[in-house]
Design an enzyme around this catalytic site. Structure first.
Site, PDB file in Angstrom:
ATOM      1  N   ASP A 150       0.829  -1.213   0.000  1.00 50.80           N
ATOM      2  CA  ASP A 150       0.000   0.000   0.000  1.00 50.80           C
ATOM      3  C   ASP A 150       0.863   1.263   0.000  1.00 50.80           C
ATOM      4  OD1 ASP A 150       0.979  -0.140   2.609  1.00 50.80           O
ATOM      5  OD2 ASP A 150      -0.966   0.111   3.595  1.00 50.80           O
ATOM      6  N   TYR A 158      12.091   2.638  -1.075  1.00 53.88           N
ATOM      7  CA  TYR A 158      11.397   1.338  -1.096  1.00 53.88           C
ATOM      8  C   TYR A 158      10.087   1.439  -1.872  1.00 53.88           C
ATOM      9  CZ  TYR A 158       8.201  -2.332   0.521  1.00 53.88           C
ATOM     10  OH  TYR A 158       7.261  -3.343   0.560  1.00 53.88           O
ATOM     11  N   LYS A 197       8.889  -0.238  -5.505  1.00 54.74           N
ATOM     12  CA  LYS A 197       7.716  -1.122  -5.645  1.00 54.74           C
ATOM     13  C   LYS A 197       6.724  -0.516  -6.647  1.00 54.74           C
ATOM     14  CE  LYS A 197       6.871  -4.471  -3.687  1.00 54.74           C
ATOM     15  NZ  LYS A 197       7.215  -5.901  -3.920  1.00 54.74           N
TER      16      LYS A 197
END
Ligand code: NAD
Ligand code: TYD
Length: 350
Positions: free
Chosen positions: A132, A156, A160
């Protein structure tokens, strides 16, 4: 027989997914591809390692030749891609590892699937597991839905987000049969103690300071890892091609309240006086770019696929604390090694 490649199966979530698939689908061949970084641990899979339908291959997802060979040797039909660098703090100190594994590694797998499957996508599926955190940070109100605009804010989450875009690009451009899910924070057994819950449990046990970033007012939505594994099973089998599903626990906690709850549970388990572990709470310098709040709207997966979380947070936390207290060898093997250097760098103490 179906042949399913699960990447990152020696890690936290991956090991729960492997266990579920190996036990539940005896006529699937489950191939676990993992290169065993600091976060990969084959001890997580001791109970299934001898199952006839399970095979481990020590391969880096960035190694295109080795990945292609696994697709060919095992005639892979389905992929559940979990391998990733997964810790935000490490992405702040060392972003390049994240770019390599999370972005390049995902493209290597997409290419291998295309090459292996040609134009015949019958019975094939590429399932990408995401977070999320790609949606950025919420204020006090609102929830992330599948149509929330991407706004990643850490190396990060940016890596993603990038991998999610590439997976969707392969769907639109090459018709590769993909599906994606974006999940909130997981907790449970076998989580590496760099993440909040196992780190706090381990520090309470060892009577060490409990580092809470900033004022502890950041909010996360916590989901029990076995509920996530069940969602992954559902989406892998029943998700619509090209679709995205948000997965979450409907379970928002401010960090400081969660840390206090863990102190309360641990005081009981360790026969400490009420309030004793809370004295260990130490507010430390905030994480750079710390996202304030994540929260997920799970209406789509609930309505379309009939999945919802089943484990209450109070139960899940008890189970998790008990697991860490009963698996001292597992945690001691980790914290006695390279972890000490990481801890020193991150928190400035041992
Ligand atoms: P983890 O860090 O515990 O495990 C990652 C695994 O991937 C390890 O076994 C590691 O050895 C392996 N790996 C790393 N780089 C590799 C490479 N180059 N080649 C092969 N294997 C490699 O991670 P996790 O918490 O289990 O997360 C798994 C996936 O779920 C990740 O994609 C993560 O982004 C996603 N996710 C995690 C959470 C969470 O709360 N942990 C929430 C949502 C999504
Ligand atoms: P973490 O478990 O690293 O997950 P994520 O950053 O992916 O959400 O952290 C959860 C929350 O806890 C996050 O708001 C950062 C905070 N945190 C601390 O306050 N202290 C810590 O030592 C750690 C590791 C995290």
């Amino acid at each position: 027989m179906k042949s399913i490649l699960i990447t990152g199966g020696a890690g936290f979530i991956g090991s729960h997914v492997i266990r579920r698939f190996v036990n539940k689908y005896p006529n699937y061949r489950i191939v676990n591809m993992d290169c065993l970084t600091y976060a990969g641990n084959l001890e997580n899979l001791k109970d299934v390692e001898r199952s006839p339908n399970y095979q481990f291959v020590k391969v880096d997802v960035c190694d295109a030749d080795a990945v292609a060979k696994v697709f060919a040797d095992f005639e892979i039909d389905g992929v559940i891609h979990l391998a990733a660098e997964s810790h935000v703090d490490r992405s702040i100190t060392n972003p390049m590892e994240f770019i390599k594994t999370n972005i390049e590694g995902t493209v290597v797998l997409l290419n291998a699937a295309r090459n292996q499957w040609g134009d015949d996508f019958n019975g094939k599926r590429f399932y990408h597991i995401s977070t999320d955190e790609v949606y950025g940070s919420l204020g006090d109100e609102g929830l992330f839905t599948e149509t929330t605009a991407y706004d990643p804010r850490s190396p990060y989450s940016a890596s993603k987000a990038s991998s999610d875009h590439l997976v969707r690009a392969y769907f639109h451009t090459f018709k590769l049969p993909v599906v994606i899910s974006n999940c909130s924070n997981n907790y449970g057994a076998n989580q590496f103690p760099e993440k909040l819950i196992p780190l706090i449990i381990n520090n309470i046990k060892s009577n060490k300071p409990l580092p809470v970033y900033g004022k502890g007012l950041n909010v996360r939505d916590w989901l029990y890892v076995e509920d996530h594994a069940a969602a992954i099973d559902t989406i892998f089998h029943n998700g619509e091609q090209g679709e995205t599903y948000n997965v979450g626990g409907n379970n928002e906690w401010r960090n400081i309240d969660l840390v206090k709850e863990l102190c309360r549970i641990m005081d009981k388990k360790l026969n400490r006086k009420e309030g004793e572990s809370e004295k260990l709470i130490t507010f430390v310098t905030d994480r750079a770019g710390h996202d304030l709040r994540y929260a997920i709207d799970i209406t789509k997966i609930q309505n379309e696929l009939g999945w919802e979380p089943t484990v209450k947070f109070s139960e899940g936390l008890e189970l998790t604390v008990d697991w860490y207290l009963q698996n001292e060898e597992w945690i001691n093997a980790i914290v006695s090694g390279e972890y000490q250097a990481y801890y020193q760098l991150q928190y400035g103490e041992r």
